[in-house]
Design an enzyme around this catalytic site. Structure first.
Site, PDB file in Angstrom:
ATOM      1  N   LYS A  93      10.890  -5.320  -5.313  1.00  0.00           N
ATOM      2  CA  LYS A  93      10.395  -3.952  -5.188  1.00  0.00           C
ATOM      3  C   LYS A  93       9.427  -3.942  -4.014  1.00  0.00           C
ATOM      4  CE  LYS A  93      10.624  -0.103  -7.796  1.00  0.00           C
ATOM      5  NZ  LYS A  93      11.690   0.434  -8.599  1.00  0.00           N
ATOM      6  N   GLY A 193      12.780  16.409 -20.963  1.00  0.00           N
ATOM      7  CA  GLY A 193      12.822  16.265 -19.499  1.00  0.00           C
ATOM      8  C   GLY A 193      14.233  16.525 -19.013  1.00  0.00           C
TER       9      GLY A 193
HETATM   10  P1  NAD Z   1      12.963  14.318 -12.460  1.00  0.00           P
HETATM   11  O1  NAD Z   1      11.618  14.343 -11.832  1.00  0.00           O
HETATM   12  O2  NAD Z   1      14.111  14.936 -11.771  1.00  0.00           O
HETATM   13  O3  NAD Z   1      12.875  15.001 -13.914  1.00  0.00           O
HETATM   14  C1  NAD Z   1      11.827  14.807 -14.796  1.00  0.00           C
HETATM   15  C2  NAD Z   1      11.689  16.073 -15.632  1.00  0.00           C
HETATM   16  O4  NAD Z   1      10.718  15.816 -16.657  1.00  0.00           O
HETATM   17  C3  NAD Z   1      11.210  17.283 -14.839  1.00  0.00           C
HETATM   18  O5  NAD Z   1      12.042  18.390 -15.102  1.00  0.00           O
HETATM   19  C4  NAD Z   1       9.791  17.514 -15.365  1.00  0.00           C
HETATM   20  O6  NAD Z   1       9.414  18.876 -15.363  1.00  0.00           O
HETATM   21  C5  NAD Z   1       9.908  16.978 -16.770  1.00  0.00           C
HETATM   22  N1  NAD Z   1       8.634  16.620 -17.391  1.00  0.00           N
HETATM   23  C6  NAD Z   1       7.559  16.031 -16.817  1.00  0.00           C
HETATM   24  N2  NAD Z   1       6.592  15.879 -17.736  1.00  0.00           N
HETATM   25  C7  NAD Z   1       7.075  16.348 -18.914  1.00  0.00           C
HETATM   26  C8  NAD Z   1       6.548  16.474 -20.222  1.00  0.00           C
HETATM   27  N3  NAD Z   1       5.324  16.061 -20.516  1.00  0.00           N
HETATM   28  N4  NAD Z   1       7.338  16.998 -21.191  1.00  0.00           N
HETATM   29  C9  NAD Z   1       8.583  17.449 -20.896  1.00  0.00           C
HETATM   30  N5  NAD Z   1       9.122  17.361 -19.670  1.00  0.00           N
HETATM   31  C10 NAD Z   1       8.380  16.837 -18.694  1.00  0.00           C
HETATM   32  O7  NAD Z   1      13.243  12.774 -12.785  1.00  0.00           O
HETATM   33  P2  NAD Z   1      14.653  12.098 -13.060  1.00  0.00           P
HETATM   34  O8  NAD Z   1      15.188  11.535 -11.797  1.00  0.00           O
HETATM   35  O9  NAD Z   1      15.507  12.991 -13.899  1.00  0.00           O
HETATM   36  O10 NAD Z   1      14.192  10.830 -13.933  1.00  0.00           O
HETATM   37  C11 NAD Z   1      13.800  10.988 -15.285  1.00  0.00           C
HETATM   38  C12 NAD Z   1      13.254   9.678 -15.816  1.00  0.00           C
HETATM   39  O11 NAD Z   1      14.259   8.661 -15.729  1.00  0.00           O
HETATM   40  C13 NAD Z   1      12.058   9.123 -15.023  1.00  0.00           C
HETATM   41  O12 NAD Z   1      11.206   8.472 -15.916  1.00  0.00           O
HETATM   42  C14 NAD Z   1      12.695   8.110 -14.084  1.00  0.00           C
HETATM   43  O13 NAD Z   1      11.796   7.093 -13.718  1.00  0.00           O
HETATM   44  C15 NAD Z   1      13.803   7.554 -14.960  1.00  0.00           C
HETATM   45  N6  NAD Z   1      14.928   7.000 -14.189  1.00  0.00           N
HETATM   46  C16 NAD Z   1      15.607   7.801 -13.312  1.00  0.00           C
HETATM   47  C17 NAD Z   1      16.682   7.288 -12.597  1.00  0.00           C
HETATM   48  C18 NAD Z   1      17.460   8.143 -11.652  1.00  0.00           C
HETATM   49  O14 NAD Z   1      18.558   7.738 -11.228  1.00  0.00           O
HETATM   50  N7  NAD Z   1      16.991   9.325 -11.293  1.00  0.00           N
HETATM   51  C19 NAD Z   1      17.063   5.952 -12.789  1.00  0.00           C
HETATM   52  C20 NAD Z   1      16.367   5.161 -13.717  1.00  0.00           C
HETATM   53  C21 NAD Z   1      15.284   5.704 -14.405  1.00  0.00           C
END
Ligand code: NAD
Length: 363
Positions: A93, A193
């Site tokens: 990382k 989320g």
């Molecule tokens: P994103 O930022 O697109 O979506 C996150 C959502 O969570 C947003 O809509 C936000 O408004 C909402 N949110 C934030 N705080 C909240 C709360 N307290 N209660 C309810 N909703 C809340 O992120 P993403 O890319 O969809 O990723 C989601 C999670 O998955 C993250 O933790 C990320 O690290 C993990 N992740 C994502 C990927 C990927 O490919 N995008 C891969 C592995 C892990």
């Protein structure tokens, strides 16, 4: 020549190597370039399975020690994620210290790319919090050791749909383990989320005739997704008490903690968020004691990593999705091992990952 302050040697002793030895990292590279205002750290945790692939985070850390802690912790996590997902990748990382909204420049990312290039493929970078596909494009001007490029450049584009598919696979495997069938028809699933991953997951769940509920602090997203997929809505403050079969955390980490676990009414937790257990041992055990099945986050959210991995051999979304399907069987293996050995699923996953690492390195 300007005078520099150097810590007396005994004061500095162990400060960095202590941490690296403790967490068993192979290599840590501190990258500095005054002209582009670049301060970055690349951490390579383990390369026994292959080159260390992991995202580049840009964050306004309070201090350098926080940045180092973060990159060491995140790179170790990548080793386990790759190992448990059956990928021939190591864990690495990188972090850039700075505010991604104000301090990004093309020159900074190109300079970072040059540093990555000096490692000759031992570390391969990708996007993460605070960095984007555009930044990867800048980096790609200086090194070929970069993934997460746009599809127009032969990259995999947005990995979120693949991540969502992997979470869906893990969630179905948990259902199969608990109920003997992975048919989700009529099962109540709450997705917390509904961002990039969450919305795609809701799509898969709806197709499967699950009864889906969504929750998000972003009211517009809630309106959009609940209308598009005809789901129920749960207020963010009522998520943990919600009367559902499956809780899918897809927003933040650490939502499984001492304040929430006793409230849960679900039978399964399976979601995309990283580091869902506030304390891996304590809260993993609390879930086990309550009889709640937990699909380990670092396995079931590995679709994004699988997606960038597939860029290394010429990207093909179909084959990335196919490989992501292996998450189903691996989740079943882990839950079975955990049940047989009466250990947490997080522990079972960690042990399996370590077995693979040890085999590869001849331990
Ligand atoms: P994103 O930022 O697109 O979506 C996150 C959502 O969570 C947003 O809509 C936000 O408004 C909402 N949110 C934030 N705080 C909240 C709360 N307290 N209660 C309810 N909703 C809340 O992120 P993403 O890319 O969809 O990723 C989601 C999670 O998955 C993250 O933790 C990320 O690290 C993990 N992740 C994502 C990927 C990927 O490919 N995008 C891969 C592995 C892990």
């Amino acid at each position: 020549m300007t005078e520099v302050n150097v810590l007396p040697i005994d004061q500095a002793k162990g400060a960095v190597f202590g941490q690296i030895t403790e967490m068993n990292h192979e290599m840590v590279v501190f990258c500095h370039d005054k002209k582009t205002n670049l301060k970055a750290i690349i951490a390579i945790h383990n390369t026994s399975l292959g080159p260390a692939l992991g995202g580049l985070r840009m964050w306004a850390y309070q201090n350098e020690a926080d940045a180092l802690n973060d990159v060491l912790r995140l790179s170790r996590g990548m080793t386990y994620k790759a190992a448990i997902s059956g990928l021939n990748l190591g864990g690495g990382k990188a972090v850039i210290i700075g505010d991604s909204k104000k301090e990004k420049t093309e020159a900074m990312f190109r300079r970072f790319g040059k540093f990555v290039n000096t490692l000759s493929g031992k570390y391969i970078t990708a996007e993460d919090v605070g960095t984007s596909t555009d930044d990867m494009v800048h980096i790609s001007k200086e090194t070929k050791y970069v993934t997460g490029l746009p599809q127009s450049m032969g990259g995999g584009g947005d990995p979120s749909p693949v991540t969502a598919y992997g979470v869906f696979m893990g969630l179905k495997a948990a259902a199969k383990h608990l109920w003997g069938s992975d048919d989700l028809t009529g099962k109540k699933v709450l997705v917390q989320g509904i961002g990039h991953v969450g919305e795609n997951l809701v799509g898969y769940l709806s197709k499967e005739n699950a009864i889906v509920f969504v929750s998000d602090i972003n009211k517009e997203s809630v309106k959009h997704v609940s209308e598009k997929f005809k789901t129920g809505v749960v207020d963010p403050k009522d998520v943990y008490e919600a009367d559902v079969d499956i809780y899918s955390p897809c927003a933040l980490g650490a939502t499984l903690n001492s304040n929430t676990i006793h409230k849960l009414r679900c039978a399964i937790v399976a979601g995309a968020a990283n580091n869902q257990l506030a304390d891996e041992n304590l809260h993993g055990q609390m879930l086990l004691d309550r009889g709640i099945i937990y699909a380990p986050d670092f396995l079931i959210n590995a679709g994004g990593l699988i997606n960038v991995y597939s860029e290394l051999n010429g990207y093909n979304r179909e084959s990335a999705l196919k490989q992501t399907e292996t998450i189903y069987q691996q989740t079943l293996n882990i839950l079975k091992k955990a049940a047989e050995e009466k250990i947490t699923s997080h522990k079972a996953a960690t042990l399996l990952a370590e077995q693979r690492l040890n085999k590869a390195s001849g331990n």
